[in-house]
Design a protein around this motif. Structure first.
Motif, short mmCIF file in Angstrom:
data_model
loop_
_atom_site.label_atom_id
_atom_site.label_comp_id
_atom_site.label_asym_id
_atom_site.label_seq_id
_atom_site.Cartn_x
_atom_site.Cartn_y
_atom_site.Cartn_z
N ILE A 168 0.83 -1.20 0.00
CA ILE A 168 0.00 0.00 0.00
C ILE A 168 0.87 1.25 0.00
O ILE A 168 1.79 1.38 0.82
N ARG B 140 -2.28 9.09 3.41
CA ARG B 140 -3.41 8.31 3.92
C ARG B 140 -3.23 8.08 5.42
O ARG B 140 -2.11 7.94 5.90
N ASP C 164 -8.06 4.88 7.07
CA ASP C 164 -8.28 4.63 5.65
C ASP C 164 -7.59 3.33 5.21
O ASP C 164 -8.18 2.48 4.54
N ASN D 127 -9.22 0.12 6.64
CA ASN D 127 -10.43 -0.29 5.91
C ASN D 127 -10.07 -1.10 4.67
O ASN D 127 -10.70 -2.12 4.37
N GLN D 128 -9.05 -0.67 3.94
CA GLN D 128 -8.62 -1.38 2.75
C GLN D 128 -8.11 -2.78 3.10
O GLN D 128 -8.43 -3.76 2.43
N ASP E 23 -10.93 -5.19 4.18
CA ASP E 23 -11.69 -5.66 3.02
C ASP E 23 -10.91 -6.73 2.26
O ASP E 23 -11.49 -7.68 1.73
N HIS E 24 -9.58 -6.58 2.21
CA HIS E 24 -8.73 -7.53 1.50
C HIS E 24 -8.73 -8.89 2.18
O HIS E 24 -8.63 -9.93 1.51
#
Length: 312
Positions: free
Chosen positions: A294, A299, A303, A306-307, A310-311
């Motif tokens: 990432i 960021r 933030d 959250n990514q 979800d991954h």
């Protein structure tokens, strides 16, 4: 969010926001009983009691009520190895997963992370004769020999790092194979923890160097000099703990070898050098299948968490 089958293992440069991300992820990755995840710290110096500010050990406020493991588990004069850490981390992670709690492994020492993900690097033990031969060599002679037999290791290992220089030479003299070649074989081995998702934070070099300089400034303001002085005056440092960046340089000042300003500047320089060494490790870790890398600049931890969630 249901408990994921997979769990994150966070890596990235020093001062790159790994601690905050670990806390944010633990808050999101909750068990069926709504228990948050728990952080498993993989840091070779946060293990020591009384080394707090200089190791960037998260304060109670920074932990935000999230359980942190493998912090403050060793006395300052204890010798502690990657084997010791792994023998604690393995059963801890297994128990958390059995209990339905998601472990969030937060790196600081990339050797610990590599060993956790892929097992320990098993280089042959050199003979006593080879150890004695290398020990008796002056460091310039060791470096000259290393440059001839393993140019890659010579470029990667800092010239002032006697221990790693000796180790690289010992392995070559024992096996006839450069240690870098053996490590490449280690990198190519099948991962032993497919359920662990490596999460890497990428930062531009100039940005991370600025963050490092600011972190050192903040540590001084928070009382790093006073913390280190108290341990030094109590003869508290051991051979291993005194090598921690931030303390090693201040010890030189306390011993009259440099001024305080020089010691602080050396902390910045050595931390930036450490970040450079980390980048070498991160290149090796990047090849791990299924990893998530990432771009972290601009960021915040919320933030990014959250990514990552979800991954998973």
């Amino acid at each position: 969010m249901p408990t994921p089958i997979r769990y994150p293992v966070i890596v990235g440069p020093t001062a790159g926001g790994k601690t905050a991300l670990g806390v944010e992820l633990a808050k999101r990755l909750r068990s069926p009983d709504d228990e948050p995840g728990q952080v498993v710290t993989a840091d070779a110096y946060q293990i020591y009691t009384d080394l707090n500010i200089g190791t960037a050990k998260p304060t109670l406020d920074e932990r935000e009520g999230i359980e942190h493991h493998l912090i403050d588990i060793a006395g300052l004069k204890d010798r502690f190895t990657v084997h010791d850490w792994l023998h604690r981390a393995d059963p801890l992670v297994a128990q958390l997963r059995t209990d339905g709690i998601t472990p969030v492994v937060v790196g600081g020492t990339n050797l610990y992370i590599k060993a956790f993900l892929d097992g320990l690097f098993q280089a042959p033990e050199p003979s006593d004769e080879i150890k004695a031969q290398v020990e008796q060599m002056p460091q310039p002679e060791r470096r000259a020999m290393l440059a001839k037999v393993d140019a890659e290791a010579n470029a990667r290992i800092d010239g002032a790092d006697h221990r790693r220089t000796r180790r690289a030479l010992e392995v070559y003299l024992q096996t006839g194979t450069p240690i870098t070649e053996l490590q490449k074989q280690w990198d190519a081995d099948k991962p032993t923890r497919p359920e662990a998702v490596l999460v890497g934070l990428d930062w531009p070099i100039e940005t991370i160097n600025t963050r490092i300089n600011q972190r050192v400034k903040n540590m001084i303001e928070q009382g790093l000099v006073e913390e280190a002085r108290a341990v030094f005056d109590a003869d508290g440092f051991g051979p291993q703990s005194r090598e921690a960046i931030g303390y090693k340089q201040l010890i030189a000042h306390f011993e009259g070898l440099c001024s305080l300003d020089e010691a602080i500047e050396r902390i910045k320089i050595d931390t930036r050098r450490f970040a450079k060494n980390q980048r070498t490790w991160l290149k090796r870790l990047r090849i791990r299948p299924g990893s998530l890398w990432i771009e972290a600049e601009g960021r915040d931890a919320t933030d990014i968490a959250n990514q990552v969630a979800d991954h998973l």
